[in-house]
Design a protein around this motif. Structure first.
Motif, short mmCIF file in Angstrom:
data_model
loop_
_atom_site.label_atom_id
_atom_site.label_comp_id
_atom_site.label_asym_id
_atom_site.label_seq_id
_atom_site.Cartn_x
_atom_site.Cartn_y
_atom_site.Cartn_z
N GLU B 43 16.31 -25.03 7.83
CA GLU B 43 16.96 -23.72 7.84
C GLU B 43 15.99 -22.58 8.15
O GLU B 43 16.26 -21.42 7.87
CB GLU B 43 17.65 -23.44 6.49
N THR B 44 14.83 -22.92 8.70
CA THR B 44 13.85 -21.88 9.02
C THR B 44 13.40 -21.97 10.49
O THR B 44 12.31 -21.56 10.82
CB THR B 44 12.60 -22.01 8.12
N SER B 45 14.23 -22.52 11.34
CA SER B 45 13.98 -22.60 12.79
C SER B 45 12.86 -23.55 13.17
O SER B 45 12.37 -23.50 14.28
CB SER B 45 13.65 -21.23 13.41
N HIS B 46 12.43 -24.39 12.25
CA HIS B 46 11.33 -25.28 12.58
C HIS B 46 11.77 -26.68 12.99
O HIS B 46 11.25 -27.23 13.95
CB HIS B 46 10.37 -25.41 11.38
N LYS B 60 18.79 -23.81 18.31
CA LYS B 60 18.85 -24.13 16.88
C LYS B 60 19.98 -23.33 16.24
O LYS B 60 19.91 -22.10 16.17
CB LYS B 60 17.49 -23.82 16.24
N CYS B 62 20.87 -22.94 13.30
CA CYS B 62 20.60 -22.24 12.04
C CYS B 62 20.04 -20.85 12.31
O CYS B 62 19.82 -20.07 11.40
CB CYS B 62 19.62 -23.02 11.16
N THR B 63 19.76 -20.55 13.58
CA THR B 63 19.14 -19.28 13.90
C THR B 63 20.02 -18.51 14.88
O THR B 63 19.56 -17.83 15.79
CB THR B 63 17.69 -19.49 14.41
#
Lengths: 292, 170
Positions: B43-46, B60, B62-63
């Motif tokens: 959830e942090t674009s990684h 992604k 989530c972003t």
């Protein structure tokens, strides 16, 4: 991770976007690629009351040469730089800069305008824009103006943009036949910010003397910075191992890194020295037509 | 709390969802649209577990906010298989054991699906670069690379149909 609530506005034109920014003032935040803003909203580092999503504005993504400059629409995605033959062959420093930003999926969304306007000293484009002497075109309620990259970054996450202004275009001077440029970044892993990175743009005459040099540094100061002492150590001098070493030592001395999880100050300074030496060497080789 | 109705094409089908402005696209896909193939990892674009296609481009999810997908066409892992069965990328992951726990697999396959469209065969280095926004903590990536190579070959250089040795007609 749920962002704070906000009003969502999606203008269909630049004029409409400027109107909305004027109407909502500091409550509004522009959403371009969202690759920095949305993560910041998730951890509530940013809680804008109004989001102005400029993704729906037409003709905002372009790369075209005009009047001796490359004109770049602010919403041009980082992936477009990788895919453009014009950029790859004509502006290798832009290709190299875009290629090392985050990861390929992020680059499909991330924009050059966002990267510059966000003014994160760890972002990659600012150093390159300083090195190539780019012009940032901004538009606001009072019209359009041009801001030199040298004047654009004026503080920690701070720019010369006035309230209600937005970046609409970036202009990069076309290289001459004697220009060599490159961007060299050192990162812990793909997708990470630079421990340090160096952007070099210089010209070398037929006698092997450096006639102009601009060097930008990434993530080793609070504000994206030029390594002016390093530039001075090159300009007017024959480019050789000795002058390149002298310039790279100047860059290491004049940067201002902070110790963090990417390393202590001494390490970062020495990394700047090494990267600057390599980047200058590569730029010189390109300027002399020995490599591309 | 302001709710908004969005209209999007999901795996070729027109869908409508009522969402808060702040709802992330990945949560809209999983909770509003009921398509749980797309995973929420970091959830942090990684990590890239949430990778989907928006207008054919892998991103992604989530972003992005769900409202940003209004009017757009998106494809999730559920859209990879066609009426004739699983896609070449899915077949590659099956044949080459391109997964272990499977958590990264939906996102990995969405990135791979975009990559194998390009006709020129990507080198191993190019494949690894292309999937560098998708993290896998099981496989060591070796079999994922093989799976993608399998898919590319399947699409662009299908095995020649065996020529029967015809001697003197039927």
């Amino acid at each position: 991770m749920i962002p704070a609530a906000f009003d969502y506005l999606a203008p269909a034109s630049l004029d409409e976007a400027i109107d909305l920014l004027a109407r909502h003032g500091p409550d509004a935040k522009i959403l371009s690629g969202g690759m920095s803003l949305i993560p910041a909203m998730k951890i509530r580092l940013a809680e804008p009351a109004v989001i102005v999503d400029i993704n729906g504005i037409p003709d905002f993504e372009y790369l075209r040469e005009e009047g001796g400059q490359l004109h770049i629409g602010a919403m041009t995605r980082e992936s477009a730089f990788e895919q453009s033959g014009l950029v790859r062959h004509g502006y290798p420093i832009l290709f190299e800069t875009a290629k090392v930003i985050a990861d390929p999926l992020v680059r499909n969304r991330a924009t050059i305008g966002g990267n510059i306007a966000h003014a994160d000293p760890a972002n990659d484009h600012p150093a390159t824009m300083l090195a190539v002497g780019a012009t940032i075109v901004a538009r606001g309620p009072n019209g359009t103006r041009e801001i030199a990259a040298d004047d654009f970054f004026n503080g920690f996450f701070s720019t010369a943009l006035e309230d209600g202004e937005m970046v609409t275009e970036i202009r990069v001077p076309a290289p001459t036949a004697r220009t060599g440029s490159t961007y060299l970044k050192f990162e812990r892993k793909v997708g990470d910010y630079a421990i340090a990175a160096v952007a070099v743009n210089l010209e070398v005459d037929e006698a092997g003397h450096c006639t102009s040099a601009r060097i930008g540094l990434t993530n080793v100061s609070d504000v994206p910075m030029r390594a002016r002492n390093a530039e001075s150590a090159l300009i007017g001098h024959a480019v050789n191992a000795k002058s390149i070493e002298a310039a790279s030592r100047e860059a290491a001395a004049e940067c201002d890194p902070k110790a963090d999880l990417r390393g202590p100050v001494e390490y970062k300074r020495d990394l700047v020295r090494v990267l600057a030496g390599r980047a200058i060497g590569r730029a010189v080789a390109r300027a002399q037509g020995r490599t591309h | 709390m302001s709710l908004r109705e969005i209209h999007l094409t999901v795996n070729g089908e027109a869908r409508t969802a009522t969402v808060e402005n702040r709802l992330l696209l990945v949560h809209c896909i999983r909770e509003n649209l009921g398509l749980t193939g797309t995973h929420v990892g970091c959830e942090t674009s990684h990590c890239g577990a949430c990778t989907i296609h928006v207008e054919g481009t892998p991103v992604k999810s989530c972003t992005m906010f769900a409202v940003q997908a209004d009017g757009k066409s998106i494809t999730t892992v559920e859209g990879l298989a066609g009426p004739d069965g699983i896609s070449p990328v899915q077949e590659g992951f099956w044949e080459e054991h391109g997964l272990q726990c499977g958590f990264c697999t939906p996102g990995m396959m969405m990135t791979a699906t975009a990559l194998v469209r390009v006709e020129e065969e990507p080198s191993e280095a190019e494949i690894r670069e292309a999937i560098s926004g998708n993290l896998c903590r099981c496989t060591g990536y070796v079999n994922i690379v093989r799976a993608i190579q399998f898919a590319h070959r399947k699409i662009h250089s299908p095995a020649p149909v065996p020529v029967m040795a015809h001697e003197g007609g039927e």
